[in-house]
Motif scaffolding. Structure first.
Motif, short mmCIF file in Angstrom:
data_model
loop_
_atom_site.label_atom_id
_atom_site.label_comp_id
_atom_site.label_asym_id
_atom_site.label_seq_id
_atom_site.Cartn_x
_atom_site.Cartn_y
_atom_site.Cartn_z
N GLU A 127 -2.52 -7.58 2.66
CA GLU A 127 -2.30 -6.34 1.92
C GLU A 127 -1.96 -6.70 0.48
OE1 GLU A 127 -3.24 -2.91 3.04
OE2 GLU A 127 -2.36 -3.88 4.76
N HIS A 128 -2.94 -7.25 -0.24
CA HIS A 128 -2.63 -7.73 -1.57
C HIS A 128 -2.76 -6.63 -2.61
CE1 HIS A 128 -1.90 -10.12 -4.96
NE2 HIS A 128 -2.16 -11.28 -4.40
N ILE A 129 -1.66 -6.35 -3.27
CA ILE A 129 -1.58 -5.29 -4.25
C ILE A 129 -2.55 -5.52 -5.41
CG2 ILE A 129 0.19 -6.28 -5.77
CD1 ILE A 129 1.63 -3.55 -5.52
N SER A 130 -2.93 -6.75 -5.64
CA SER A 130 -3.77 -7.03 -6.80
C SER A 130 -5.19 -6.51 -6.63
CB SER A 130 -3.79 -8.52 -7.11
OG SER A 130 -4.50 -9.20 -6.13
N VAL A 131 -5.61 -6.25 -5.41
CA VAL A 131 -6.95 -5.67 -5.23
C VAL A 131 -6.97 -4.27 -5.84
CG1 VAL A 131 -8.68 -4.89 -3.57
CG2 VAL A 131 -7.50 -7.05 -3.20
N GLY A 132 -5.94 -3.50 -5.55
CA GLY A 132 -5.84 -2.17 -6.15
C GLY A 132 -5.77 -2.25 -7.66
N LEU A 133 -4.97 -3.18 -8.14
CA LEU A 133 -4.87 -3.39 -9.58
C LEU A 133 -6.22 -3.70 -10.21
CD1 LEU A 133 -1.77 -5.59 -10.35
CD2 LEU A 133 -2.38 -3.42 -11.40
#
Lengths: 216, 216
Positions: B195-201
DNA sequence: TAGATTGTTAATCGATTAACAATC
DNA sequence: TAGATTGTTAATCGATTAACAATC
């Protein structure tokens, strides 16, 4: 509200981020200046041709018999994704999740700067999180204008999310990062990224059940 | 480590969750007992044929000239994703994000029960979060065995994540929900959801830049 | 019945993979 | 040079969309 980015498709963006993290690690650890598409592919459980295609799509060329220069790939990805063109965001809803996000130190390397924290709860107003003071939502429009913020990070409870999103849009926000567990209805020119935790849950639940049924 | 679930593809699981939320809302709000594929499609900005195909894939049949019974679709999705076969998870790393997740009340409706909180920091051990007492990581294996936990939710800093994941696997964990910003190397029979937040970023950053370049 | 909506087959589209000549 | 690896064209694969008869 457009969910599918034009240009680079979502799956490609996701793979690019994966390459980016892998290659940043390689570079930092000093494990070599180049990688081959085969090495990257193996780590990602995918095909080397796909890696070359992806890199070609963002204009990186490799060297036959050598591979790709890590530093070159990393900077091409930063350029393609716009990490070196910083933008500002306001964060609304300083609950547990909101303050966890506000205190995350890693955003700046992706170009994101949080320039304001907001909450409608008077008890939270005045608290300090991540170096910022929590302000009442009434001051949102002012801060957005002052800092030229283009994004709102929404961390309020689901039932307040639409209201807060409308407020952000009327303040001039052009992109919303939605951590509330609800869909938002917004104008077509506002881009929304919905970070719903239940998608992850669904994938895990499905998998564990498949495994239990003997298909896993 | 397998990233792509067999059977139902990832994109389909994601769409099913979207249908699920939409139809749960419709049902709760008492807005009618049936929906047409066209109505669902419009809300999701997609094609009505795709909706019918998706529902057919999980065994739901509609009524010509009427549509689909909301309640029937909702329960078929719950069944397909296994929400009514509960499973247990341990959560490791009770920092800001970890405690936000531990206190989230919505997991049980997706079949997930958190049965233990762990942290290596003695200061955190003994604290209470979401009705559970934080335990030292040394007791992880015991709790996993006692509760037949099948999943570990990893919320420790990136640099500790691999160690903690290894510990969980050796305790018998079969699925990992990884919130740490790092890849994990794990045996093939352990399923990982990262669930890596950086993908959304990345998606947001890319979009804002496209818009700024006039392609948005 | 006429109209609306489904289920399903066929057509299209795009993404992934395979093959292989070009390059260092 | 021989070997490794790239870049690119062609083939495959799967997912989405279009068309339309079947059904209520």
């Amino acid at each position: 509200m457009r969910n599918a980015p034009d240009g680079l498709r979502h799956a490609l963006l996701e793979r690019l981020m994966h390459y980016y993290h892998f290659l940043s690690d390689v570079t930092e650890a000093g494990l070599g200046e180049t990688v081959t598409s085969g090495q990257v592919a193996e780590l990602m459980h995918t095909d080397d041709t796909l890696v070359r295609k992806d890199l070609a799509a963002i204009g990186v060329r490799g060297l036959p018999n050598v591979g790709f220069k890590c530093a070159e790939v990393v900077s091409a990805i930063r350029d393609a994704l716009g990490f070196d063109h910083p933008y500002r965001a306001v964060l609304i809803g300083v609950g547990r999740l909101g303050s966890a996000i506000a205190s995350y130190r890693g955003f700046s390397s992706y170009g994101l700067e949080i320039c304001g924290l907001f909450d409608k709860d008077p008890v939270k107003v005045g608290l300090v999180g991540g170096g910022l003071v929590v302000l009442p939502v009434q001051r949102l429009a002012l801060v957005v204008a002052q800092h030229h913020a283009s994004m709102a990070i929404i961390c309020v409870p689901a039932e307040d999310a639409q209201e807060v999103a409308d407020l952000a849009v009327s303040a001039g926000i052009k992109a919303i990062w939605n951590f509330a567990a609800t869909d938002l209805v917004l104008p077509d020119d506002v881009f929304v990224r919905h970070e719903h935790i239940s998608v992850g849950l669904a994938v895990l639940s499905y998998h564990l059940n498949q495994a239990a049924r003997g298909n896993g």
